[in-house]
Scaffold this active site. Sequence first.
Site, PDB file in Angstrom:
ATOM      1  N   ARG A   1       7.804 -34.402 -13.366  1.00 53.88           N
ATOM      2  CA  ARG A   1       6.637 -34.255 -12.495  1.00 53.88           C
ATOM      3  C   ARG A   1       6.539 -35.305 -11.410  1.00 53.88           C
ATOM      4  O   ARG A   1       5.764 -35.152 -10.472  1.00 53.88           O
ATOM      5  CB  ARG A   1       5.360 -34.283 -13.359  1.00 53.88           C
ATOM      6  CG  ARG A   1       5.242 -33.085 -14.257  1.00 53.88           C
ATOM      7  CD  ARG A   1       4.332 -33.357 -15.421  1.00 53.88           C
ATOM      8  NE  ARG A   1       4.966 -34.278 -16.377  1.00 53.88           N
ATOM      9  CZ  ARG A   1       4.361 -34.756 -17.450  1.00 53.88           C
ATOM     10  NH1 ARG A   1       3.126 -34.408 -17.720  1.00 53.88           N
ATOM     11  NH2 ARG A   1       5.002 -35.569 -18.275  1.00 53.88           N
TER      12      ARG A   1
ATOM     13  N   ARG B   1      18.322 -37.180 -19.248  1.00 55.82           N
ATOM     14  CA  ARG B   1      19.231 -36.046 -19.023  1.00 55.82           C
ATOM     15  C   ARG B   1      20.713 -36.401 -19.068  1.00 55.82           C
ATOM     16  O   ARG B   1      21.554 -35.510 -18.977  1.00 55.82           O
ATOM     17  CB  ARG B   1      18.886 -35.361 -17.701  1.00 55.82           C
ATOM     18  CG  ARG B   1      17.436 -34.898 -17.602  1.00 55.82           C
ATOM     19  CD  ARG B   1      17.067 -33.884 -18.665  1.00 55.82           C
ATOM     20  NE  ARG B   1      15.704 -33.390 -18.476  1.00 55.82           N
ATOM     21  CZ  ARG B   1      15.168 -32.362 -19.133  1.00 55.82           C
ATOM     22  NH1 ARG B   1      15.886 -31.718 -20.035  1.00 55.82           N
ATOM     23  NH2 ARG B   1      13.932 -31.991 -18.918  1.00 55.82           N
TER      24      ARG B   1
ATOM     25  N   GLN C   1      12.367 -16.493  -4.741  1.00 54.30           N
ATOM     26  CA  GLN C   1      12.781 -15.132  -5.114  1.00 54.30           C
ATOM     27  C   GLN C   1      11.726 -14.126  -4.650  1.00 54.30           C
ATOM     28  O   GLN C   1      11.863 -12.931  -4.894  1.00 54.30           O
ATOM     29  CB  GLN C   1      13.004 -15.039  -6.631  1.00 54.30           C
ATOM     30  CG  GLN C   1      14.249 -15.785  -7.076  1.00 54.30           C
ATOM     31  CD  GLN C   1      14.551 -15.625  -8.551  1.00 54.30           C
ATOM     32  OE1 GLN C   1      13.673 -15.354  -9.363  1.00 54.30           O
ATOM     33  NE2 GLN C   1      15.807 -15.812  -8.914  1.00 54.30           N
ATOM     34  N   ARG C   2      10.680 -14.625  -3.968  1.00 52.21           N
ATOM     35  CA  ARG C   2       9.715 -13.718  -3.337  1.00 52.21           C
ATOM     36  C   ARG C   2      10.169 -13.409  -1.920  1.00 52.21           C
ATOM     37  O   ARG C   2      10.107 -12.284  -1.454  1.00 52.21           O
ATOM     38  CB  ARG C   2       8.324 -14.358  -3.255  1.00 52.21           C
ATOM     39  CG  ARG C   2       7.654 -14.573  -4.583  1.00 52.21           C
ATOM     40  CD  ARG C   2       6.241 -15.076  -4.367  1.00 52.21           C
ATOM     41  NE  ARG C   2       5.380 -14.047  -3.799  1.00 52.21           N
ATOM     42  CZ  ARG C   2       4.295 -14.286  -3.053  1.00 52.21           C
ATOM     43  NH1 ARG C   2       3.949 -15.524  -2.770  1.00 52.21           N
ATOM     44  NH2 ARG C   2       3.553 -13.293  -2.600  1.00 52.21           N
TER      45      ARG C   2
HETATM   46  C1  LIG Z   1      16.684 -33.128 -24.699  1.00 46.65           C
HETATM   47  C2  LIG Z   1      15.396 -32.534 -24.162  1.00 46.65           C
HETATM   48  C3  LIG Z   1      14.854 -31.436 -24.778  1.00 46.65           C
HETATM   49  C4  LIG Z   1      13.654 -30.882 -24.299  1.00 46.65           C
HETATM   50  N1  LIG Z   1      13.133 -29.787 -24.927  1.00 46.65           N
HETATM   51  C5  LIG Z   1      11.960 -29.264 -24.502  1.00 46.65           C
HETATM   52  C6  LIG Z   1      11.355 -28.144 -25.163  1.00 46.65           C
HETATM   53  O1  LIG Z   1      11.885 -27.623 -26.132  1.00 46.65           O
HETATM   54  N2  LIG Z   1      10.195 -27.653 -24.684  1.00 46.65           N
HETATM   55  C7  LIG Z   1       9.545 -28.224 -23.604  1.00 46.65           C
HETATM   56  O2  LIG Z   1       8.456 -27.762 -23.236  1.00 46.65           O
HETATM   57  N3  LIG Z   1      10.109 -29.274 -22.957  1.00 46.65           N
HETATM   58  C8  LIG Z   1      11.273 -29.801 -23.372  1.00 46.65           C
HETATM   59  N4  LIG Z   1      11.826 -30.868 -22.703  1.00 46.65           N
HETATM   60  C9  LIG Z   1      11.152 -31.372 -21.496  1.00 46.65           C
HETATM   61  C10 LIG Z   1      10.289 -32.615 -21.793  1.00 46.65           C
HETATM   62  O3  LIG Z   1       9.256 -32.299 -22.696  1.00 46.65           O
HETATM   63  C11 LIG Z   1       9.661 -33.151 -20.492  1.00 46.65           C
HETATM   64  O4  LIG Z   1       8.788 -32.176 -19.955  1.00 46.65           O
HETATM   65  C12 LIG Z   1      10.681 -33.497 -19.446  1.00 46.65           C
HETATM   66  O5  LIG Z   1      11.763 -34.192 -20.006  1.00 46.65           O
HETATM   67  C13 LIG Z   1      10.013 -34.351 -18.358  1.00 46.65           C
HETATM   68  O6  LIG Z   1       9.903 -35.672 -18.860  1.00 46.65           O
HETATM   69  P1  LIG Z   1       8.630 -36.588 -18.775  1.00 46.65           P
HETATM   70  O7  LIG Z   1       7.397 -35.807 -19.032  1.00 46.65           O
HETATM   71  O8  LIG Z   1       8.880 -37.805 -19.616  1.00 46.65           O
HETATM   72  O9  LIG Z   1       8.740 -37.184 -17.361  1.00 46.65           O
HETATM   73  P2  LIG Z   1       8.333 -36.885 -15.859  1.00 46.65           P
HETATM   74  O10 LIG Z   1       7.507 -35.665 -15.684  1.00 46.65           O
HETATM   75  O11 LIG Z   1       9.619 -36.985 -15.129  1.00 46.65           O
HETATM   76  O12 LIG Z   1       7.415 -38.133 -15.568  1.00 46.65           O
HETATM   77  C14 LIG Z   1       7.947 -39.471 -15.648  1.00 46.65           C
HETATM   78  C15 LIG Z   1       7.015 -40.341 -16.457  1.00 46.65           C
HETATM   79  O13 LIG Z   1       5.765 -40.422 -15.766  1.00 46.65           O
HETATM   80  C16 LIG Z   1       4.722 -40.501 -16.726  1.00 46.65           C
HETATM   81  N5  LIG Z   1       3.864 -39.308 -16.576  1.00 46.65           N
HETATM   82  C17 LIG Z   1       4.142 -38.168 -15.886  1.00 46.65           C
HETATM   83  N6  LIG Z   1       3.112 -37.320 -15.960  1.00 46.65           N
HETATM   84  C18 LIG Z   1       2.175 -37.920 -16.717  1.00 46.65           C
HETATM   85  C19 LIG Z   1       0.895 -37.534 -17.170  1.00 46.65           C
HETATM   86  N7  LIG Z   1       0.345 -36.357 -16.867  1.00 46.65           N
HETATM   87  N8  LIG Z   1       0.210 -38.397 -17.942  1.00 46.65           N
HETATM   88  C20 LIG Z   1       0.704 -39.603 -18.278  1.00 46.65           C
HETATM   89  N9  LIG Z   1       1.943 -40.032 -17.905  1.00 46.65           N
HETATM   90  C21 LIG Z   1       2.656 -39.198 -17.118  1.00 46.65           C
HETATM   91  C22 LIG Z   1       5.361 -40.540 -18.108  1.00 46.65           C
HETATM   92  O14 LIG Z   1       5.576 -41.882 -18.473  1.00 46.65           O
HETATM   93  C23 LIG Z   1       6.691 -39.848 -17.859  1.00 46.65           C
HETATM   94  O15 LIG Z   1       7.690 -40.193 -18.805  1.00 46.65           O
HETATM   95  C24 LIG Z   1      13.006 -31.438 -23.154  1.00 46.65           C
HETATM   96  C25 LIG Z   1      13.584 -32.562 -22.538  1.00 46.65           C
HETATM   97  C26 LIG Z   1      14.756 -33.106 -23.015  1.00 46.65           C
HETATM   98  C27 LIG Z   1      15.353 -34.307 -22.318  1.00 46.65           C
END
Ligand SMILES: Cc1cc2nc3c(=O)[nH]c(=O)nc-3n(C[C@H](O)[C@H](O)[C@H](O)COP(=O)(O)OP(=O)(O)OC[C@H]3O[C@@H](n4cnc5c(N)ncnc54)[C@H](O)[C@@H]3O)c2cc1C
Length: 223
Positions: free
Chosen positions: A71, A158, A80-81
């Site tokens: 995020r 990743r 794709q629209r």
């Molecule tokens: C091996 C693997 C398997 C996964 N499997 C699944 C799955 O089965 N299902 C699924 O839904 N997802 C899955 N994911 C995705 C995972 O849940 C995260 O959505 C994705 O990795 C983005 O990471 P993030 O939320 O840490 O970081 P980012 O969105 O990149 O944000 C970076 C950091 O900013 C902070 N941050 C961002 N937004 C907020 C917020 N709203 N509040 C507080 N702090 C915030 C956090 O510290 C976060 O770590 C998987 C990811 C990996 C790596």
Amino acid sequence: MKVELINHTEHPVEAIERAASTCYDSQPSGEGRIMRHCYRSGHHSVLEFADFTFRISGVSRALTHQLVRHRMASYAQRSQRYCREDGFDYVTPASVAKDEQAQKTYTEAIRAIKEAYAGLLRSGIPAEDARMLLPNACCTEICVKMNLRELIHFCNERLCSCAQWEIRAVAREMVREVVAVAPELKEFLVPKCEAHAPYSFCTESRSRSCGRHPLLADVIREP
Ligand SMILES: Cc1cc2nc3c(=O)[nH]c(=O)nc-3n(C[C@H](O)[C@H](O)[C@H](O)COP(=O)(O)OP(=O)(O)OC[C@H]3O[C@@H](n4cnc5c(N)ncnc54)[C@H](O)[C@@H]3O)c2cc1C
């Protein structure tokens, strides 16, 4: 798959150190010493002063669905629209490609989807509705901008062997592109097990761990 670094902060290390120097009434070190200190001490907000923009193409929608879960990045993706996808390219996983029967099933399913999609468009169905048929394997193109803080987090997650093969490959290519312009950043763009090198450890379970580094449970004793 093609990953290109199309834009970046001109002197990323200097930009970060210049920002950090404001806090410490110091001067940029020029060779990453202050940046390294900030990283190790948890002063990660200064890493947000360097941006990297990538154009990623020839990847699947399955890949980009995982990518856009990050995020703290900015995105622009082929629509794709608004774009017609008749004749779309698609990604074939190695597990399918090496199995003759699986490859045949896969190719036939893709061909059927292509025909059905083109048929819907011909009969006047809008692309935004016909796209409901398109597979996760459908190739797409996306631009993504990450600052260094997010890029490090992305790599930590990743580049891990627990991540899916296609996003790992994209992460590796992004690192290759960044290191080509800023070799000082290489040490930060690593899987999470190496984020605290030389104290490398794996936070995954025994069954998921790749075994390259000791499990955290094995190096930290329960009190
Ligand atoms: C091996 C693997 C398997 C996964 N499997 C699944 C799955 O089965 N299902 C699924 O839904 N997802 C899955 N994911 C995705 C995972 O849940 C995260 O959505 C994705 O990795 C983005 O990471 P993030 O939320 O840490 O970081 P980012 O969105 O990149 O944000 C970076 C950091 O900013 C902070 N941050 C961002 N937004 C907020 C917020 N709203 N509040 C507080 N702090 C915030 C956090 O510290 C976060 O770590 C998987 C990811 C990996 C790596």
